[in-house]
Design a protein around this motif. Sequence first.
Motif, PDB file in Angstrom:
ATOM      1  N   ARG A 138      37.114  27.714  39.068  1.00  0.00           N
ATOM      2  CA  ARG A 138      36.166  27.992  40.154  1.00  0.00           C
ATOM      3  C   ARG A 138      35.711  29.445  40.113  1.00  0.00           C
ATOM      4  N   GLY A 139      36.662  30.348  39.896  1.00  0.00           N
ATOM      5  CA  GLY A 139      36.329  31.769  39.884  1.00  0.00           C
ATOM      6  C   GLY A 139      35.398  32.162  38.761  1.00  0.00           C
ATOM      7  N   ALA A 140      35.603  31.584  37.576  1.00  0.00           N
ATOM      8  CA  ALA A 140      34.743  31.903  36.427  1.00  0.00           C
ATOM      9  C   ALA A 140      33.299  31.521  36.702  1.00  0.00           C
ATOM     10  N   ALA A 141      33.085  30.400  37.369  1.00  0.00           N
ATOM     11  CA  ALA A 141      31.724  29.967  37.702  1.00  0.00           C
ATOM     12  C   ALA A 141      31.067  30.930  38.685  1.00  0.00           C
ATOM     13  N   VAL A 142      31.834  31.368  39.681  1.00  0.00           N
ATOM     14  CA  VAL A 142      31.298  32.303  40.671  1.00  0.00           C
ATOM     15  C   VAL A 142      30.934  33.628  40.010  1.00  0.00           C
ATOM     16  N   VAL A 198      38.623  37.440  39.196  1.00  0.00           N
ATOM     17  CA  VAL A 198      38.280  36.032  38.950  1.00  0.00           C
ATOM     18  C   VAL A 198      39.068  35.115  39.877  1.00  0.00           C
ATOM     19  N   ALA A 199      40.361  35.390  40.017  1.00  0.00           N
ATOM     20  CA  ALA A 199      41.199  34.578  40.902  1.00  0.00           C
ATOM     21  C   ALA A 199      40.716  34.660  42.340  1.00  0.00           C
ATOM     22  N   GLN A 200      40.366  35.860  42.783  1.00  0.00           N
ATOM     23  CA  GLN A 200      39.876  36.040  44.146  1.00  0.00           C
ATOM     24  C   GLN A 200      38.584  35.260  44.349  1.00  0.00           C
ATOM     25  N   ALA A 201      37.715  35.285  43.336  1.00  0.00           N
ATOM     26  CA  ALA A 201      36.469  34.523  43.424  1.00  0.00           C
ATOM     27  C   ALA A 201      36.734  33.024  43.482  1.00  0.00           C
ATOM     28  N   GLY A 202      37.886  32.612  42.917  1.00  0.00           N
ATOM     29  CA  GLY A 202      38.263  31.206  42.942  1.00  0.00           C
ATOM     30  C   GLY A 202      38.987  30.790  44.205  1.00  0.00           C
ATOM     31  N   GLY A 203      39.251  31.763  45.088  1.00  0.00           N
ATOM     32  CA  GLY A 203      39.813  31.435  46.381  1.00  0.00           C
ATOM     33  C   GLY A 203      41.289  31.699  46.561  1.00  0.00           C
ATOM     34  N   THR A 204      41.953  32.292  45.554  1.00  0.00           N
ATOM     35  CA  THR A 204      43.393  32.542  45.651  1.00  0.00           C
ATOM     36  C   THR A 204      43.728  33.882  45.001  1.00  0.00           C
ATOM     37  N   ALA A 205      44.655  34.596  45.607  1.00  0.00           N
ATOM     38  CA  ALA A 205      45.087  35.871  45.024  1.00  0.00           C
ATOM     39  C   ALA A 205      45.863  35.624  43.730  1.00  0.00           C
ATOM     40  N   LEU A 206      45.672  36.484  42.749  1.00  0.00           N
ATOM     41  CA  LEU A 206      46.349  36.326  41.470  1.00  0.00           C
ATOM     42  C   LEU A 206      47.869  36.325  41.647  1.00  0.00           C
ATOM     43  N   SER A 207      48.373  37.149  42.535  1.00  0.00           N
ATOM     44  CA  SER A 207      49.819  37.233  42.748  1.00  0.00           C
ATOM     45  C   SER A 207      50.410  35.888  43.160  1.00  0.00           C
ATOM     46  N   VAL A 208      49.657  35.114  43.905  1.00  0.00           N
ATOM     47  CA  VAL A 208      50.120  33.785  44.322  1.00  0.00           C
ATOM     48  C   VAL A 208      50.255  32.869  43.108  1.00  0.00           C
ATOM     49  N   LEU A 209      49.275  32.921  42.218  1.00  0.00           N
ATOM     50  CA  LEU A 209      49.315  32.089  41.016  1.00  0.00           C
ATOM     51  C   LEU A 209      50.470  32.489  40.108  1.00  0.00           C
ATOM     52  N   VAL A 210      50.702  33.780  39.987  1.00  0.00           N
ATOM     53  CA  VAL A 210      51.794  34.263  39.146  1.00  0.00           C
ATOM     54  C   VAL A 210      53.141  33.816  39.704  1.00  0.00           C
ATOM     55  N   ASP A 211      53.297  33.897  41.013  1.00  0.00           N
ATOM     56  CA  ASP A 211      54.563  33.510  41.642  1.00  0.00           C
ATOM     57  C   ASP A 211      54.822  32.006  41.525  1.00  0.00           C
ATOM     58  N   LYS A 212      53.778  31.210  41.682  1.00  0.00           N
ATOM     59  CA  LYS A 212      53.942  29.761  41.652  1.00  0.00           C
ATOM     60  C   LYS A 212      54.194  29.224  40.239  1.00  0.00           C
ATOM     61  N   LYS A 213      53.587  29.877  39.248  1.00  0.00           N
ATOM     62  CA  LYS A 213      53.706  29.429  37.855  1.00  0.00           C
ATOM     63  C   LYS A 213      53.308  27.960  37.691  1.00  0.00           C
ATOM     64  N   ASP A 214      52.282  27.551  38.431  1.00  0.00           N
ATOM     65  CA  ASP A 214      51.752  26.183  38.360  1.00  0.00           C
ATOM     66  C   ASP A 214      50.481  26.219  37.511  1.00  0.00           C
ATOM     67  N   ARG A 215      50.572  25.722  36.261  1.00  0.00           N
ATOM     68  CA  ARG A 215      49.435  25.818  35.345  1.00  0.00           C
ATOM     69  C   ARG A 215      48.221  25.075  35.870  1.00  0.00           C
ATOM     70  N   GLY A 216      48.448  23.914  36.469  1.00  0.00           N
ATOM     71  CA  GLY A 216      47.324  23.127  36.977  1.00  0.00           C
ATOM     72  C   GLY A 216      46.567  23.849  38.074  1.00  0.00           C
ATOM     73  N   GLU A 217      47.304  24.419  39.021  1.00  0.00           N
ATOM     74  CA  GLU A 217      46.650  25.151  40.107  1.00  0.00           C
ATOM     75  C   GLU A 217      45.963  26.403  39.589  1.00  0.00           C
ATOM     76  N   ALA A 218      46.614  27.105  38.659  1.00  0.00           N
ATOM     77  CA  ALA A 218      46.018  28.313  38.096  1.00  0.00           C
ATOM     78  C   ALA A 218      44.707  28.005  37.391  1.00  0.00           C
ATOM     79  N   MET A 219      44.699  26.917  36.632  1.00  0.00           N
ATOM     80  CA  MET A 219      43.470  26.534  35.933  1.00  0.00           C
ATOM     81  C   MET A 219      42.361  26.193  36.910  1.00  0.00           C
ATOM     82  N   ALA A 220      42.695  25.476  37.972  1.00  0.00           N
ATOM     83  CA  ALA A 220      41.685  25.083  38.962  1.00  0.00           C
ATOM     84  C   ALA A 220      41.071  26.313  39.623  1.00  0.00           C
ATOM     85  N   VAL A 221      41.910  27.283  39.971  1.00  0.00           N
ATOM     86  CA  VAL A 221      41.425  28.502  40.624  1.00  0.00           C
ATOM     87  C   VAL A 221      40.558  29.314  39.669  1.00  0.00           C
ATOM     88  N   MET A 222      41.028  29.516  38.447  1.00  0.00           N
ATOM     89  CA  MET A 222      40.269  30.326  37.489  1.00  0.00           C
ATOM     90  C   MET A 222      38.981  29.631  37.058  1.00  0.00           C
TER      91      MET A 222
END
Length: 217
Positions: free
Chosen positions: A80-84, A54-78
């Motif tokens: 987009r990915g969920a729609a794809v 799902v994260a990859q479909a949203g344009g960002t690797a999951l590992s990047v989201l986990v490392d950043k721990k930014d809820r806003g960015e994670a939500m935006a990526v997921m």
Amino acid sequence: MPRTIVIVGTLDTKVIEFAFLKAEIERRGFKAFVVDTGVLGRPAFPPDVGREEVAQAGGTALSVLVDKKDRGEAMAVMTRGAAVVARQLHAEGKCNGIISMGGGGGTVIGTSAMRALPVGVPKLMVTTIASGDVSAYVGTSDITMSPSIVDVAGLNRISRIIISNAAGAICGMVGDKAAQRSEDKPLIAASMFGNTTPAVDHARGILEREGYEVLVF
């Protein structure tokens, strides 16, 4: 072959609730296809589409989201990915209906996946915000918003009933094939409000007799 209902959910924070929803859908004879949109932790049961995909479909690797721990960015990526992912599953014939549950964040992600699907595909969102202005979540789609009454946080005497009813509702919508017309008629759209109703109804009657199909908004 059983019809497939896609479940979109964050299995990192609401695994018990989504496991119960999955079981209730399968108990009714339907196939539950789970898409995990969580970011932290690991799901207690394996989804059909993992958060990495799902994260990859949203344009960002999951590992990047986990490392950043930014809820806003994670939500935006997921989101987009969920729609794809939802659009792809429908194109592959793996989505006869879709359901999700959540609070504010879960509703953003779940309804994003639903809006990616055509009108007529059953869509049900069980949410804490169903009683407010949901226009931003529904958009121009045919999403059914169902109040969760209590937060989607654990199983209790209320949430069990709400989730079980939601499973029954989506199964009922998926299992009941909508009536299909055998012929395609020319379409005419008309807007109607208040004191224009008699005029539009009269015009619609004339047009339908002439072989048109009228959509009234």
